[in-house]
Design an enzyme around this catalytic site. Sequence first.
Site, PDB file in Angstrom:
ATOM      1  N   HIS A  78       0.847  -1.196   0.000  1.00  0.00           N
ATOM      2  CA  HIS A  78       0.000   0.000   0.000  1.00  0.00           C
ATOM      3  C   HIS A  78       0.884   1.249   0.000  1.00  0.00           C
ATOM      4  O   HIS A  78       1.682   1.440   0.900  1.00  0.00           O
ATOM      5  CB  HIS A  78      -0.917   0.009   1.229  1.00  0.00           C
ATOM      6  CG  HIS A  78      -2.094  -0.913   1.102  1.00  0.00           C
ATOM      7  ND1 HIS A  78      -3.393  -0.472   1.152  1.00  0.00           N
ATOM      8  CD2 HIS A  78      -2.162  -2.244   0.879  1.00  0.00           C
ATOM      9  CE1 HIS A  78      -4.218  -1.508   0.974  1.00  0.00           C
ATOM     10  NE2 HIS A  78      -3.492  -2.593   0.821  1.00  0.00           N
ATOM     11  N   TYR A 206      -9.167   5.931   7.060  1.00  0.00           N
ATOM     12  CA  TYR A 206      -9.286   6.333   8.465  1.00  0.00           C
ATOM     13  C   TYR A 206     -10.258   7.498   8.507  1.00  0.00           C
ATOM     14  O   TYR A 206      -9.949   8.568   7.987  1.00  0.00           O
ATOM     15  CB  TYR A 206      -7.922   6.776   9.012  1.00  0.00           C
ATOM     16  CG  TYR A 206      -6.935   5.649   9.244  1.00  0.00           C
ATOM     17  CD1 TYR A 206      -6.214   5.083   8.192  1.00  0.00           C
ATOM     18  CD2 TYR A 206      -6.701   5.160  10.537  1.00  0.00           C
ATOM     19  CE1 TYR A 206      -5.302   4.060   8.414  1.00  0.00           C
ATOM     20  CE2 TYR A 206      -5.790   4.134  10.769  1.00  0.00           C
ATOM     21  CZ  TYR A 206      -5.098   3.592   9.711  1.00  0.00           C
ATOM     22  OH  TYR A 206      -4.196   2.573   9.928  1.00  0.00           O
ATOM     23  N   PRO A 297      -4.469   0.823  18.981  1.00  0.00           N
ATOM     24  CA  PRO A 297      -4.276   0.226  17.658  1.00  0.00           C
ATOM     25  C   PRO A 297      -4.205   1.203  16.492  1.00  0.00           C
ATOM     26  O   PRO A 297      -3.711   0.845  15.423  1.00  0.00           O
ATOM     27  CB  PRO A 297      -5.490  -0.698  17.502  1.00  0.00           C
ATOM     28  CG  PRO A 297      -6.512  -0.155  18.443  1.00  0.00           C
ATOM     29  CD  PRO A 297      -5.770   0.461  19.577  1.00  0.00           C
ATOM     30  N   LYS A 301       0.903   0.122  15.107  1.00  0.00           N
ATOM     31  CA  LYS A 301       2.320   0.118  15.460  1.00  0.00           C
ATOM     32  C   LYS A 301       2.744  -1.096  16.305  1.00  0.00           C
ATOM     33  O   LYS A 301       3.928  -1.407  16.407  1.00  0.00           O
ATOM     34  CB  LYS A 301       2.661   1.399  16.243  1.00  0.00           C
ATOM     35  CG  LYS A 301       2.858   2.610  15.348  1.00  0.00           C
ATOM     36  CD  LYS A 301       4.211   2.577  14.669  1.00  0.00           C
ATOM     37  CE  LYS A 301       4.305   3.448  13.441  1.00  0.00           C
ATOM     38  NZ  LYS A 301       4.035   2.779  12.169  1.00  0.00           N
ATOM     39  N   TYR A 389       3.956   6.446   9.875  1.00  0.00           N
ATOM     40  CA  TYR A 389       3.102   5.302   9.527  1.00  0.00           C
ATOM     41  C   TYR A 389       3.908   4.200   8.847  1.00  0.00           C
ATOM     42  O   TYR A 389       3.744   3.016   9.150  1.00  0.00           O
ATOM     43  CB  TYR A 389       1.967   5.776   8.616  1.00  0.00           C
ATOM     44  CG  TYR A 389       0.827   4.790   8.463  1.00  0.00           C
ATOM     45  CD1 TYR A 389      -0.348   4.929   9.206  1.00  0.00           C
ATOM     46  CD2 TYR A 389       0.909   3.712   7.579  1.00  0.00           C
ATOM     47  CE1 TYR A 389      -1.401   4.031   9.074  1.00  0.00           C
ATOM     48  CE2 TYR A 389      -0.138   2.803   7.444  1.00  0.00           C
ATOM     49  CZ  TYR A 389      -1.282   2.969   8.192  1.00  0.00           C
ATOM     50  OH  TYR A 389      -2.315   2.062   8.064  1.00  0.00           O
TER      51      TYR A 389
HETATM   52  C1  DHB Z   1      -5.533  -2.688  10.809  1.00  0.00           C
HETATM   53  C2  DHB Z   1      -5.467  -2.380  12.154  1.00  0.00           C
HETATM   54  C3  DHB Z   1      -5.021  -1.129  12.541  1.00  0.00           C
HETATM   55  O1  DHB Z   1      -4.954  -0.821  13.847  1.00  0.00           O
HETATM   56  C4  DHB Z   1      -4.656  -0.181  11.604  1.00  0.00           C
HETATM   57  O2  DHB Z   1      -4.258   1.047  12.021  1.00  0.00           O
HETATM   58  C5  DHB Z   1      -4.718  -0.505  10.267  1.00  0.00           C
HETATM   59  C6  DHB Z   1      -5.157  -1.764   9.870  1.00  0.00           C
HETATM   60  C7  DHB Z   1      -6.012  -4.035  10.386  1.00  0.00           C
HETATM   61  O3  DHB Z   1      -6.319  -4.859  11.245  1.00  0.00           O
HETATM   62  O4  DHB Z   1      -6.130  -4.268   9.177  1.00  0.00           O
END
Ligand code: DHB
Length: 395
Positions: A78, A206, A297, A301, A389
């Site tokens: 990505h 997001y 989450p 990270k 990121y």
């Molecule tokens: C996923 C989980 C995340 O916390 C994130 O920021 C991006 C993707 C996932 O589970 O695909």
Amino acid sequence: MTQRTTVKTQVAIIGAGPAGLMLSHLLATAGITSTVIELRSREEIHRTVRAGILEHGTVNLLVDSGVSDRVLREGDKHDGIELRFNGESHRIDFKDLVGEAVWLYPQTDVFADLAARREADGGDVRYGVTDVSAEDVETNPRVLFTDVDGTDWELQAEFLVGADGSRSHCRSRIPEAARRRYFHEYPFAWFGILAEAPHSSPELIYANSPHGFALISQRTETVQRMYFQCDPAENLAGWDDDRIWAELRRRVNGNGFELKEGPVIDKVVLPFRSFVQEPMRHGKLFLAGDAAHTVPPTGAKGLNLAIHDVKVLFEAFESFFRSGSTALLDGYSGGALDRVWKAQHFSYWMTSMLHQLPAADDFERSRQLGELRSVVSSRHGRAYLAEAYTGWPSA
Ligand code: DHB
């Protein structure tokens, strides 16, 4: 007294998640022996649904150290994400901004690759053990445990690594007077689903909305992963498919964008918190991954941070066993914590910028939109997000 079978190894590792197995694998590539013990069965770890985003540095380590190149064949590269607010999407173009990318490759596949590689290389990994206790961690580490067949063992090692996750036994072996713990609670959680549906968009979304955060992620061509902000006490049973899709729709649909929907095949409520224990070393005991730190989450990270700990720790062990020098071992905690706190900040920042605080007033709501606009309208703002990121360069 229990009759124990004694076994010796150079590095004893508690925890066979990605951090423990990766360390064991790296040590093996340098001819350093290790034994890994784990409370859960291999099947149980494999069943756990976790995050899905790997930094380029994590991917390089998996591939270059010979774990597997499956991530390159089956994972999805990505080159950006979308931030969505006020009904509009704004692309963060990683490739253009920082020349890097991330890979969508679920943590359960990372675990499967590592477990298979350790098995193929004859690594000593013991799943499903019980009654684990770490002794004499300061000077002369020993790990007592009982294996699946009921045999009692005493594992003697030069070093002990606690890679035993967020409910770590090892971290409590560091005496209170020698450690400091930091906690931060958040007033929300994530409702996570797996749904049988095609991709809704090529990249992850997001979304900040007045109804709360939502994240549109992916797993395969036919299964998607999505999350939305919820109350930490949310009851899964109250959510049927219709209610879930209605909630996601009102947070992300609009201005021509529509989610592709389908049957929900898995639901979970994920707790949110930040935690750090310092230092990450005490005597002969070293902590790695979730045993020493948990991040919320948002931004994915957690796994990447664990793999980075292990890379730094491996280099320190390799240097010690090759030359007898303790310089890198002595620098481990400080070096690892440097990145841990950067990731704590990034995860906190992404979380606070994208979620709705239950007590937010109109000022807070408008300030948050100002913050989002200041990021997406500035190349520097977008590049800051993109660098964090995709993963900061290793120090
Ligand atoms: C996923 C989980 C995340 O916390 C994130 O920021 C991006 C993707 C996932 O589970 O695909």
